[in-house]
Motif scaffolding. Structure first.
Motif, PDB file in Angstrom:
ATOM      1  N   GLY A  41       0.799  -1.213   0.000  1.00 45.27           N
ATOM      2  CA  GLY A  41       0.000   0.000   0.000  1.00 45.27           C
ATOM      3  C   GLY A  41       0.829   1.259   0.000  1.00 45.27           C
ATOM      4  N   TYR A  42       2.020   1.191   0.577  1.00 45.38           N
ATOM      5  CA  TYR A  42       2.923   2.342   0.586  1.00 45.38           C
ATOM      6  C   TYR A  42       3.886   2.289  -0.606  1.00 45.38           C
ATOM      7  N   LEU A  43       4.409   1.102  -0.875  1.00 45.70           N
ATOM      8  CA  LEU A  43       5.232   0.891  -2.065  1.00 45.70           C
ATOM      9  C   LEU A  43       4.354   0.252  -3.136  1.00 45.70           C
ATOM     10  N   LYS A  44       4.171   0.941  -4.250  1.00 45.90           N
ATOM     11  CA  LYS A  44       3.181   0.536  -5.253  1.00 45.90           C
ATOM     12  C   LYS A  44       3.646  -0.626  -6.131  1.00 45.90           C
ATOM     13  N   TYR A  45       4.962  -0.687  -6.429  1.00 47.04           N
ATOM     14  CA  TYR A  45       5.483  -1.671  -7.377  1.00 47.04           C
ATOM     15  C   TYR A  45       4.605  -1.684  -8.640  1.00 47.04           C
ATOM     16  N   PRO A  46       4.647  -0.603  -9.438  1.00 45.34           N
ATOM     17  CA  PRO A  46       3.661  -0.443 -10.518  1.00 45.34           C
ATOM     18  C   PRO A  46       3.643  -1.574 -11.539  1.00 45.34           C
ATOM     19  N   GLU A  47       4.830  -2.010 -12.017  1.00 42.51           N
ATOM     20  CA  GLU A  47       4.823  -3.104 -12.994  1.00 42.51           C
ATOM     21  C   GLU A  47       4.355  -4.412 -12.369  1.00 42.51           C
ATOM     22  N   GLY A  48       4.759  -4.665 -11.114  1.00 43.04           N
ATOM     23  CA  GLY A  48       4.310  -5.876 -10.447  1.00 43.04           C
ATOM     24  C   GLY A  48       2.821  -5.889 -10.212  1.00 43.04           C
TER      25      GLY A  48
END
Length: 770
Positions: free
Chosen positions: A148-155
């Motif tokens: 929720g804090y780190l989005k990891y957009p591609e993941g």
């Protein structure tokens, strides 16, 4: 630690209680490994040509879903969502290793050494495996606890692709276990993903193959703002990344680019216009004669060093800020180690929270360090192995966290490699280790292994985030990416050498090049296993089957470079390599493709610069101070430093994607005002927007088209040239027939579609909200 509110209501697509679903089976593992090799090869080609790669996870996931769906119609078994996750996990390893190999290994030739098979292969293997093993103890801290804090957009986007393409067996298991998906939502999500993929693929194909519009429209300003410029890369993948990471990080990144292209470069141009001699580190061109971008430009000569300093400082600051989270992750890993063997861990933890045993992780890292220290081709020593451990853990951690903030596509791995080489060479300088042989190769081996480790660490983080969303088993994913990394590392070395050899030109040495009495002494020849190295001419048009000795000329007489000399010590051929070579025409008149390898050139300059005490430290320290000022102002310096380091054309479409997300979220938040949701619940609702699915399709389609065009350009150059010629003659939209800014119209179409998709006004049947 405080409870993460995002985890309270989170449930993976496949519950941890589901233990019978197929996952790490042979066919998906083999398919993923093969796709990883293919994407690794294409990524290596891209990084040699332009210094950039595209993330492979989403394209691999799309191919996996399509491939197994076709096989199921032929009577074979379709893959489960967890098997697709294994395919994309194994397949993503090749791209991340290819970037590290392409960024560092060609620098060996620029430094005057041979591009040997085992040297390249060992660096690729050591870096690839080390990055994965170092990431494993950090998984709980970064992937789970920071959810929720780190989005990891591609993941996250890859998880949406897998969920949208889940087969009936997977959907049924998910519905029975969790009741979180409906047929309407799955079908609608698949439709949006498919449309986004088609649009991204068609956009890049029309642009790159048929040249229907310019790929990087831009504007250079004149007086009184000479030196200022703005540009935007027409790339649907970058637009999608910007939408997924959101407006805050996208805006900070673009701010870094704005500082470089709208402040620093114009200042350098203004103050340097009247300087009558080159300003260090420039050696030939005056500032007033420099272009803004490209080879020997203001950006590459000055801004690149400032950006590298900012990235290095931002990474170190980010590491210290992340220490509590990192320490928590290490403690969790140590707890696993104390639990004993893997069977005990499986009994204590749910399936979706099981990593490889810390015994295997620690043992693997120690084994790799021993191999690194003893393999002679790396010219490594104990200090070098220690530096690899220190910098490897530092930048694997920074890379893993940074991919969570801004995504893999914008992760400045080359900047981390610059920082590694800066510090490594500085240590060597203090110790007096400045001789080219062996310390140039030792420093580059340290940088290469750390570069690949950081790249693979970030990729592993994205893959584990995908698994976190879909309900995969971490230790099975970790085995898959270790397998994919090893296979790709074994193949990429020969591919790199083959690309170089295929474009190598042998130029007969003219009689007047060297003095008549000149002879190369035996002690000057390149040695291989204690004997002078011998080679044959790899050019059939010369009809020369003799063997010659290899000599690297660094003398004042003759052109510096690599030569083949005969038994009498007389130079016979100048060998102009395919990578960073300058001669494009062979003796018979045929032309060859050269690879500029811009990032590798930078790495070689750093090693030469520091060990020769010629690095422009003033520029590097300017970047460090910029990062410090930003942190004092409360602005995350690392994202800003990324924008400062990258061309503004790259951060501009990401910024546009972030603006679209901001407008969509603003409208959605207004609609949710009457539901009394907490801030975390509102953010969770905005993450469910169909715009995320369309953005995921943009990333997949744009990236896959870029890779396929690169492959076709290399192996079907005649056909691709025919397409371009036809377009130039008959296509009314040909890029050369209209202004740069008209090229933005197709990009604006993608922007508008993304906006309305986010508002659920197009590409939707029934509403998918619950």
């Amino acid at each position: 630690m405080t409870t993460n509110p995002f985890l309270a209501n989170f449930r993976p697509y496949i519950s941890a209680s589901v233990k019978t679903m197929r996952e790490l089976t042979p066919v998906p593992l083999i398919v993923g490994t093969l796709l990883g090799i293919v994407f690794g090869a294409s990524s290596l080609y891209l990084v040699l040509k332009v210094g950039l790669t595209v993330s492979a996870s989403i394209p691999v996931a799309v191919i996996s879903i399509t491939l197994f769906r076709v096989l199921s119609k032929l009577g074979l078994r379709d893959a489960t969502i967890l098997e697709h996750n294994i395919v994309q996990t194994a397949g993503s390893a090749g791209e991340s290793i290819a970037f590290g190999v392409g960024v560092t290994m060609p620098a060996i030739m620029i430094l005057g050494f041979d591009l040997e098979f085992w040297r390249v292969t060992m660096v690729a293997i050591m870096g690839g495996l080390l990055g994965i093993l170092m990431m494993i103890p950090l998984r709980r801290a970064l992937i789970k606890d920071q959810h929720g804090y780190l989005k990891y957009p591609e993941g996250t986007a890859c998880a949406e692709v897998l969920k949208a393409g889940a087969n009936e067996e997977s959907r049924k298991m998910s519905i029975e276990a969790e009741k979180i998906m409906t047929d309407d939502k799955v079908n609608s999500g698949g439709k949006v993903i498919g449309i986004g993929f088609g649009l991204g693929f068609l956009f890049n194909t029309l642009m790159q193959v048929f040249k229907s519009w310019k790929d990087v429209p831009g504007k250079e300003f004149g007086a009184p703002f000479q030196g200022g410029s703005i540009s935007l890369e027409n790339n649907p993948a970058l637009l999608g990344v910007g939408y997924i990471i959101g407006p805050k990080i996208a805006g900070i990144m673009f701010s870094g680019g704005a500082l470089a292209y709208l402040v620093l470069i114009p200042m350098i141009k203004f103050f340097g216009a009247g300087v009558p001699e080159p300003v260090t580190p420039a050696t030939g061109l005056l500032i007033r004669d420099m272009a803004l971008e490209g080879k020997d430009s203001i950006q590459s000569t000055y801004i690149l060093y400032i950006g590298a300093g900012a990235v290095a400082a931002g990474g170190i600051i980010s590491l210290f800020r992340s220490l509590p989270v990192i320490i928590h992750g290490i403690r969790s890993g140590i707890a696993d180690f104390r639990l004993g063997n893997k069977n005990t861990v499986q009994e204590e933890l749910p399936r979706t929270d099981q990593d490889l045993s810390m015994k295997w992780v620690v043992g693997g890292i120690l084994a790799l360090m021993i191999v690194i220290a003893i393999v002679p081709t790396l010219k490594m020593n104990i200090l070098g192995a220690i530096l690899i451990i220190l910098f490897g853990f530092l930048f694997v951690t920074v890379s893993s966290r940074l991919t969570g903030e801004i995504g893999s596509s914008s992760n400045p791995i080359s900047g981390m490699t610059v920082a590694t080489l800066l510090l490594t060479c500085l240590v060597f300088l203090l110790l007096g280790w400045t001789q080219p042989d062996p310390y140039f190769v030792t420093a580059l081996s340290v940088g290469g292994i750390v570069c690949i480790a950081a790249s693979n660490g970030g990729t592993t983080s994205q893959d584990l985030k995908t698994g976190f969303h879909v309900g995969g088993t971490p230790w099975r994913q970790q085995i898959a990416i270790l397998t994919g990394a090893l296979a790709s590392a074994l193949v990429l070395g020969p591919i790199l050498i083959s690309l170089n050899n295929a474009s190598t030109v042998y130029v007969p040495v003219a009689a007047a090049t060297f003095p008549t009495e000149f002879r190369v002494q035996a002690s000057q020849l390149v040695q291989h296993e204690g004997e002078p190295k011998q080679e044959q001419v790899e050019d059939a048009s010369l009809k020369d089957s003799n063997s010659y000795y290899v000599w690297h000329n660094t003398e004042a007489n003759g052109e510096t470079g690599r030569y083949l000399v005969n038994a009498d010590g007389k130079p016979v051929y100048l060998v102009d390599p395919g990578i960073n070579g300058t001669i494009r025409t062979r003796v018979d008149g045929t032309t060859v493709t050269k690879y500029n390898a811009p990032k590798a050139t930078l790495m070689s300059y750093i090693i030469k610069g520091i060990l020769s005490q010629e690095l422009p430290w003033s520029l590097v320290l300017l970047g460090v101070m910029i990062a410090v000022v930003l942190e004092l102002s409360g602005i995350p310096s690392l994202a800003f430093a990324v924008g400062l380091y990258l061309p503004i054309a790259v951060s501009a479409p990401i910024f546009v994607g972030g603006l679209v997300r901001w407008m969509v979220d603003k409208d959605l938040i207004r609609k949710l005002q009457g539901r009394n949701l907490t801030e975390e619940e509102v953010i969770a609702e905005t993450d469910k927007s169909p715009g995320v699915l369309l953005a995921s399709g943009y990333i997949a389609g744009g990236a896959l088209a870029g890779i396929m065009v690169a492959l076709a350009t290399e192996f079907l150059s005649g056909t691709m040239a025919s397409f371009t010629s036809w377009s130039e003659a008959y296509n009314p939209f040909y890029a050369g027939n209209h202004s740069d800014w008209l090229a933005l119209l197709p990009f604006l179409v993608l922007v508008v579609l993304l906006y309305y998709a986010g508002l659920e006004r197009i590409f939707q049947g029934k509403s998918s909200r619950h």
